[in-house]
Write an enzyme that holds these catalytic residues in place. Structure first.
Site, PDB file in Angstrom:
ATOM      1  CE  LYS A 105      -4.515   0.799   0.306  1.00 17.95           C
ATOM      2  NZ  LYS A 105      -5.608   0.005  -0.217  1.00 17.95           N
ATOM      3  CE1 TYR A 120     -25.248   9.119  -5.251  1.00 17.73           C
ATOM      4  CE2 TYR A 120     -24.536   7.732  -7.085  1.00 17.73           C
ATOM      5  CZ  TYR A 120     -25.419   8.656  -6.542  1.00 17.73           C
ATOM      6  OH  TYR A 120     -26.468   9.109  -7.299  1.00 17.73           O
TER       7      TYR A 120
END
Ligand code: NAD
Length: 347
Positions: free
Chosen positions: A78, A180
């Site tokens: 990461k 969303y």
């Protein structure tokens, strides 16, 4: 720092500093035993360097576990790029980051994460080809959201003994790229939504499009609902928030939801079913990895639909063993990584 690396079994940490573009980046490599480390690049402000290092280390381990449980030929890594606290040229900063990634020569492949967009990946691509999620390869978020949706359905079937989501109440924290889209899928499936975000414009969209109700960010934890779906940032499940929860299931996309491992046990003690974050949110990684291997969209969908059955298996194993769900998932992932290490050392 070494103590922290040891406790998360981090292989390597790379630090990059470029005074000209104001780039300050950290790349944590947890494991490359199953293949090149792959994982997104965060671009958010951090209170201090230690905070950023901790984030990179914890997220890299999660990526290894995610790739292992999804059966992908990748290790975990990461990147954390600290948002400069002075004016900067975003495109130049991303190109500089790409040049550093290039030095790692394929040990780490970067991708989108919180705070980054496909346009950032396009800039990185100008300096290295060890990058995915560009405007030609696409945004993994809808695939992550699909996996979360499938994971919610599997969790509901296990905990609430029902196959459909009609009328169930879901509280969602964070309405960004993933949140969303999860809201859209849940609304389509007939769920009722209560949402929150620190950005009022995102709340407004959910109210208009999905008839969602909203609460202030700090009120989301004590909102009574069937399912709490965290899709913002990490470490939101801790002693303070868990005691406020009034839900049966926690299942969302955010990485590193548990502040500490013991918080997974606390959820279990409270009888709350917890979908391990790195399993339920693996749809995006599946997309990135299979697309890199030039597999079809149908093959990608097929693999994402396995997230539900995988979660079910872990829930059943946890019930049988009386160990918390997150500990069973960790053990499974570590066993897969260790088995790969053995194969490599024999070869
Ligand atoms: P994003 O940055 O697009 O969205 C995050 C949203 O959370 C934003 O709308 C932000 O305003 C909101 N937020 C931040 N702090 C908040 C708070 N305190 N309360 C409420 N809302 C808050 O990120 P994303 O790509 O949608 O990812 C969301 C989470 O899922 C992250 O933890 C990310 O690491 C994880 N994840 C994303 C993907 C992916 O494909 N994008 C894949 C796996 C995991």
């Amino acid at each position: 720092m070494f103590k922290q690396m040891e406790s998360y079994a981090t292989q390597r940490l790379h630090f990059f500093n470029d005074a000209e573009t104001k780039l300050k980046a950290i790349v944590a490599i947890h494991s490359t035993v199953r293949g090149p480390a792959i994982g997104g690049c965060r671009f958010i402000p951090y209170t201090d360097d230690a905070d950023a290092i901790t984030d990179a280390i914890r997220l890299a381990q999660g990526m290894s576990y995610k790739a292992a449980l999804a059966g992908l030929p990748h290790g975990g890594g990461k990147a954390v790029v600290i948002v400069p606290n002075q004016p900067f040229d975003r495109a130049a900063l991303m190109r500089s980051f790409g040049a550093y990634i290039n030095i790692l020569n394929g040990e780490y492949i970067t991708a989108m994460d919180s705070g980054t967009q496909v346009t950032d990946m396009d800039q990185i691509k100008k300096s290295t080809h060890w990058v995915t999620c560009t405007s030609t390869s696409g945004d993994p978020s809808p695939y992550t959201a699909l996996g979360v949706f499938e994971g919610i359905k599997a969790s509901v079937e296990f905990k609430l003994r029902r196959k459909d989501l009609t009328g169930l109440h879901v509280s969602i924290q964070g309405l960004g790229h993933v949140g969303y889209e999860v809201a859209r899928l849940l609304h389509q499936a007939g769920a009722r939504l209560t949402v929150t975000d620190i950005d009022p414009s995102k709340i407004q969209l959910c109210k208009e499009h999905f008839s969602a109700k909203s609460v202030e960010p700090e009120e989301i934890y004590n909102t009574p609902a069937d399912i709490f779906c965290p899709c913002g940032l990490g470490a939101i499940l801790n002693t303070d928030t868990i005691k406020q929860l009034q839900v049966s299931i926690v299942a969302g996309s955010a990485n590193n939801q548990l502040e500490k491992e013991r918080h997974g046990d606390l959820l279990s003690e409270r009888g709350i079913l917890y979908a391990p974050d790195y399993l339920i949110n693996s749809g995006g990684l599946i997309f990135v990895s299979l697309q890199h291997a030039q597999k079809s969209i149908a093959a990608i969908h097929h693999k994402i639909l396995q997230i539900g059955p995988s979660l079910h298996q872990i829930y059943r194993d946890s019930e049988r063993s009386e160990h918390s769900i997150h500990r069973i998932a960790n053990e499974k992932a570590e066993a897969i990584i260790n088995a790969s290490e053995e194969i490599h050392s024999v070869a």
